[in-house]
Design an enzyme around this catalytic site. Structure first.
Site, short mmCIF file in Angstrom:
data_model
loop_
_atom_site.label_atom_id
_atom_site.label_comp_id
_atom_site.label_asym_id
_atom_site.label_seq_id
_atom_site.Cartn_x
_atom_site.Cartn_y
_atom_site.Cartn_z
N CYS A 33 4.28 6.15 -0.29
CA CYS A 33 4.01 5.71 1.09
C CYS A 33 5.22 5.03 1.73
CB CYS A 33 2.84 4.74 1.12
SG CYS A 33 1.36 5.26 0.23
N ASP A 34 5.86 4.14 0.96
CA ASP A 34 6.83 3.22 1.55
C ASP A 34 8.28 3.44 1.12
OD1 ASP A 34 4.73 1.94 2.85
OD2 ASP A 34 4.36 0.60 1.15
N CYS A 43 2.80 1.40 -3.38
CA CYS A 43 2.81 2.85 -3.17
C CYS A 43 4.22 3.33 -2.83
CB CYS A 43 1.84 3.24 -2.05
SG CYS A 43 1.74 5.03 -1.81
#
Length: 310
Positions: A137-138, A134
């Site tokens: 996300c990261d 992701c």
């Protein structure tokens, strides 16, 4: 046989949030947390983009917090999975892995989606230490660093472009000699100065002492001019797709060609009255914890309204 007003299948932000709202509405929900209690977030370390955690939070801890909140309001959250359903008539029927049968007046499906991996041992070894599925996300953790994205479709190109705004350099590792992405996405990627496309490259493995420090690649695998290549990277992002965990529902509910459950008019409703969907099992676009939690809330409210009307 056990009869419940509301059965929630799956956990994660969607399922747990649905349990909070359903419990507070006195629906006395029973929730089966599935093969991966807490969902995909339990495979990540730091979550920094979920509201309410200004310093960030460990993904496992956040899921434990939301689960505890649902249980405080009376949700019956059970470890285990629903393995079979019969949605031919109401009340709907479901069976767990021990063949216990449950009848439910309403069902909320929040089984999520699983990221596709290459199948390398190193993906598991470095999970949470440089390997991610992701970028949204990261990606923040790789500011001014060098990363690689694996894939050649729209998702891979979108992730590469997103990361190019954060990272110093982005390698796009493409198995084929061309990109499968839409023309406009291809042009954007090729125009980005800090994205380097590695066509006809396959990943053999990753290396690093305290996390990912590089990747072993092979160029033109199986050809006469096959060549081994190492690249230095800090992060390795998978962008080869997700598989929604919806197989047991396909006989009863509509899905798209990939398997994502279809909603009616953008609501959590499905074509069957009293069955609702939430989270990544019905979301091929956003796939974020906060959007999943939002749909969990919507599904529980829809379930409450349905029971009031029926």
């Amino acid at each position: 046989m056990e009869h419940v007003k509301c059965l929630i299948i799956g956990s994660g932000p969607a399922g747990y949030t649905a349990a909070i709202y359903a419990s507070r509405a006195n629906l006395h929900p029973v929730e089966y947390s599935g093969m991966q209690p807490g969902g995909q977030l339990t495979q990540t370390t730091e979550v920094e983009n979920f509201p309410g955690y200004p310093q960030g939070v460990d993904g496992n801890q956040m899921m434990m917090d939301i689960r505890e909140q649902a249980e405080r309001f009376g949700a019956d959250i059970r470890d285990g999975s629903i393995t079979k359903v019969d949605f031919s008539s109401r009340p709907y029927k479901a069976w767990d892995e021990n063949d216990n049968e449950i009848e439910a007046d309403t069902v909320i499906i929040a089984t999520g989606a699983s990221a596709k991996y290459l199948g390398l041992d190193d993906e598991r070894k470095y999970n949470g230490q440089g390997v991610s599925a992701c970028a949204t996300c990261d990606g923040f953790f790789y500011r001014k660093k060098t990363v690689a994205v694996v894939g050649g479709g729209d998702t891979a190109c979108e992730d590469a472009l997103y990361l190019s705004g954060l990272a110093k350099k982005v390698y796009l590792i493409v198995r084929k000699p061309f990109l499968r992405a839409s023309q406009v996405m291809q042009e954007r990627v090729k125009a980005a100065e800090n994205i380097e496309i590695l066509f006809e490259h396959n990943t053999l493995g990753l290396f690093g002492e305290n996390g990912v420090e590089g990747a072993h690649l092979v160029k033109r695998k199986g050809e006469a001019d096959e060549q081994l290549v190492d690249i230095q990277i800090d992060g390795f992002f998978l962008a080869i797709g997700h598989k929604p965990n919806t197989d047991i529902f396909k006989e009863w509910l509509d899905t798209d060609e990939v398997g994502y459950l279809k909603k009616i008019d953008g609501t959590p409703r499905t074509k069957l009255p009293g069955i609702f969907v939430a989270g990544d099992c019905a979301d091929p676009v956003y796939r974020q914890a906060i959007s999943a939690a939002g749909t969990g809330c919507q599904a529980a409210i829809e379930a409450e309204r349905f029971l009031l009307e029926h």
